[in-house]
Design a protein around this motif. Structure first.
Motif, PDB file in Angstrom:
ATOM      1  N   ASP A 190       0.724  -1.677   0.220  1.00  0.00           N
ATOM      2  CA  ASP A 190       0.256   0.113   0.143  1.00  0.00           C
ATOM      3  C   ASP A 190       0.656   1.178   0.393  1.00  0.00           C
ATOM      4  N   ASP A 191       1.858   1.143   0.062  1.00  0.00           N
ATOM      5  CA  ASP A 191       2.752   1.969   0.042  1.00  0.00           C
ATOM      6  C   ASP A 191       3.228   3.107   1.352  1.00  0.00           C
ATOM      7  N   ASN A 192       2.049   2.322   2.667  1.00  0.00           N
ATOM      8  CA  ASN A 192       2.171   3.433   3.341  1.00  0.00           C
ATOM      9  C   ASN A 192       2.712   2.856   4.682  1.00  0.00           C
ATOM     10  N   ARG A 193       2.780   1.053   5.035  1.00  0.00           N
ATOM     11  CA  ARG A 193       2.953   0.578   5.980  1.00  0.00           C
ATOM     12  C   ARG A 193       4.517   0.212   5.725  1.00  0.00           C
ATOM     13  N   PHE A 194       5.528  -0.298   6.370  1.00  0.00           N
ATOM     14  CA  PHE A 194       6.257  -0.208   6.150  1.00  0.00           C
ATOM     15  C   PHE A 194       7.260  -0.905   7.931  1.00  0.00           C
ATOM     16  N   TYR A 195       8.376  -1.769   7.780  1.00  0.00           N
ATOM     17  CA  TYR A 195       8.484  -2.730   8.648  1.00  0.00           C
ATOM     18  C   TYR A 195      10.060  -1.885   8.636  1.00  0.00           C
ATOM     19  N   ALA A 196      10.977  -2.109  10.041  1.00  0.00           N
ATOM     20  CA  ALA A 196      12.205  -1.876   9.896  1.00  0.00           C
ATOM     21  C   ALA A 196      13.141  -1.927  10.977  1.00  0.00           C
ATOM     22  N   THR A 197      13.989  -1.731  11.469  1.00  0.00           N
ATOM     23  CA  THR A 197      14.399  -2.319  12.631  1.00  0.00           C
ATOM     24  C   THR A 197      14.520  -0.830  13.246  1.00  0.00           C
ATOM     25  N   VAL A 198      15.231  -1.099  14.836  1.00  0.00           N
ATOM     26  CA  VAL A 198      15.165  -0.041  15.717  1.00  0.00           C
ATOM     27  C   VAL A 198      16.337  -0.312  17.022  1.00  0.00           C
ATOM     28  N   GLY A 212       1.933   7.596   6.454  1.00  0.00           N
ATOM     29  CA  GLY A 212       0.979   8.301   6.580  1.00  0.00           C
ATOM     30  C   GLY A 212       0.376   8.988   7.773  1.00  0.00           C
ATOM     31  N   ALA A 213       0.656   8.435   9.139  1.00  0.00           N
ATOM     32  CA  ALA A 213      -0.069   8.561  10.416  1.00  0.00           C
ATOM     33  C   ALA A 213       1.175   8.979  11.105  1.00  0.00           C
ATOM     34  N   TRP A 214       2.469   8.658  10.480  1.00  0.00           N
ATOM     35  CA  TRP A 214       4.070   9.302  11.237  1.00  0.00           C
ATOM     36  C   TRP A 214       4.283   8.731  12.550  1.00  0.00           C
ATOM     37  N   ARG A 215       4.214   7.867  12.529  1.00  0.00           N
ATOM     38  CA  ARG A 215       4.199   6.392  13.569  1.00  0.00           C
ATOM     39  C   ARG A 215       4.563   5.619  13.672  1.00  0.00           C
ATOM     40  N   ALA A 216       5.298   4.181  14.834  1.00  0.00           N
ATOM     41  CA  ALA A 216       5.771   3.818  14.437  1.00  0.00           C
ATOM     42  C   ALA A 216       5.401   2.895  15.973  1.00  0.00           C
ATOM     43  N   ARG A 217       5.696   1.627  15.985  1.00  0.00           N
ATOM     44  CA  ARG A 217       5.236   0.580  17.090  1.00  0.00           C
ATOM     45  C   ARG A 217       6.012  -0.558  17.140  1.00  0.00           C
ATOM     46  N   THR A 218       6.980  -1.631  18.455  1.00  0.00           N
ATOM     47  CA  THR A 218       7.980  -2.686  18.726  1.00  0.00           C
ATOM     48  C   THR A 218       6.718  -3.478  18.053  1.00  0.00           C
ATOM     49  N   LEU A 219       7.033  -4.423  17.241  1.00  0.00           N
ATOM     50  CA  LEU A 219       6.446  -5.962  17.144  1.00  0.00           C
ATOM     51  C   LEU A 219       7.178  -7.289  18.082  1.00  0.00           C
ATOM     52  N   ARG A 220       8.589  -7.217  17.900  1.00  0.00           N
ATOM     53  CA  ARG A 220       8.817  -7.981  19.084  1.00  0.00           C
ATOM     54  C   ARG A 220      10.877  -7.646  19.099  1.00  0.00           C
TER      55      ARG A 220
END
Length: 311
Positions: A190-198, A212-220
């Motif tokens: 969808d060109d909006n959701r993404f995954y990354a490492t923090v 779009g909402a400009w926020r991120a949450r940890t999954l694991r």
């Protein structure tokens, strides 16, 4: 804060006195000529770096002699006619140019960055591009490194040169820390959701982000350099193990269950999906492939790195 001071000084020096990196992050200039006839969007091929230049081989016969362009990149990725090419500019403090290229590998935009290139990614539709550069240190395994990860919407031109200020939620709570570093973005369809490492406080996390909402949450915890499968159901990533330091794993996003790939060597790369069953990655100067079913790996393309399939 010491880290912030180091980064600010680096930006000022590398930008020639600019007051903020946003003021020098983008320019557009004519690019070097590219060999006529090279098509980075030709279906059924895999693009790689070969001899430092962008090249392609047929996916059905990856051992065939590569078709080599005149475009040199230190890191690159391509999808749907959009290529991201990262080029080191040497100097007392090395810098990087992020070049956005069309399907003929001609430059459409140039972004000047601090540091040296590490990762490059383009969304499957070719709209979103992301890169990671090291601004201190020279590897993930050495202490004291810092990364800047940027995201560009090639359709609107909206540019974020360093995403470390994205609101981050860890275990459901808003998280703040001066040592937050991001790297290795991969985009959903969808060109909006993404995954990354923090990384923060000595730990790494897989995060899911909303552009779009400009926020991120940890999954694991303990997941680096994720890469989303074409069907959007799984992520391949490198996990710290012993003796390691890493081993490639695949994660089912519906169940959050993981399993190791058949590749037992330590792989320091952001893998790419050849198809929904096979991933590609750089090892010992070649591109290798491994099935996510745990089967043995195979050498796929000799003398190559940075694989990107053209679907």
């Amino acid at each position: 804060m010491r880290r912030l001071l180091v980064l600010v000084v680096a930006v000022v020096v590398l930008a020639g006195g600019a007051t903020a990196y946003a003021t020098w992050a983008s320019s557009s200039r004519p690019s070097a000529p590219v060999a006529a006839g090279f098509d980075a969007a030709e279906p059924g091929r895999v693009l790689v770096r070969s001899g430092g230049r962008v090249a392609s081989v047929p996916a059905a016969d990856p051992g065939a002699p590569p078709r080599v362009s005149s475009r040199a990149c230190d890191r690159f990725y391509t999808a749907n006619g959009t290529t991201l090419c990262l080029v080191v500019r040497p100097g007392p403090l090395p810098t990087t140019q992020a070049l956005v290229l069309d399907r003929s590998l001609r430059e459409t935009r140039r972004i000047n960055l601090a540091g040296v290139p590490s990762r490059a990614r383009v969304s499957a539709g070719g709209r979103m591009a992301s890169w990671t550069v090291f601004v201190t240190g020279d590897s993930y395994s050495s202490g004291g490194f810092s990364t800047w990860t940027g995201i560009l919407d090639t359709r609107t031109g909206y540019l974020i040169t360093n995403m470390e200020d994205i609101p981050l939620y860890l275990d459901g709570r808003r998280y703040h820390s001066a040592d937050v570093n991001y790297w290795g973005v991969t985009f959903a369809a969808d060109d909006n959701r993404f995954y990354a490492t923090v990384a923060t406080k000595g730990k790494t996390y897989l995060v899911e982000g909303d552009f779009g909402a400009w926020r991120a949450r940890t999954l694991r915890e303990n997941a680096e350099c994720p890469s989303l499968s074409p069907d959007g159901t799984r992520l391949v990533f490198k996990k710290r193990v012993s003796p390691g330091p890493w081993r490639l794993h695949v994660l089912d996003l519906a169940t959050m269950r993981e399993r190791p790939l058949g590749e037992r060597a330590s792989i320091d790369d952001q893998a790419a999906w050849l198809d929904d069953r096979t991933v590609m990655y750089a090892k010992d100067g070649d591109v290798w492939a491994a099935g996510v079913d745990g089967g043995p790996p195979r050498r796929m393309i000799a003398d190559a790195t940075s694989p990107a399939p053209v679907r």
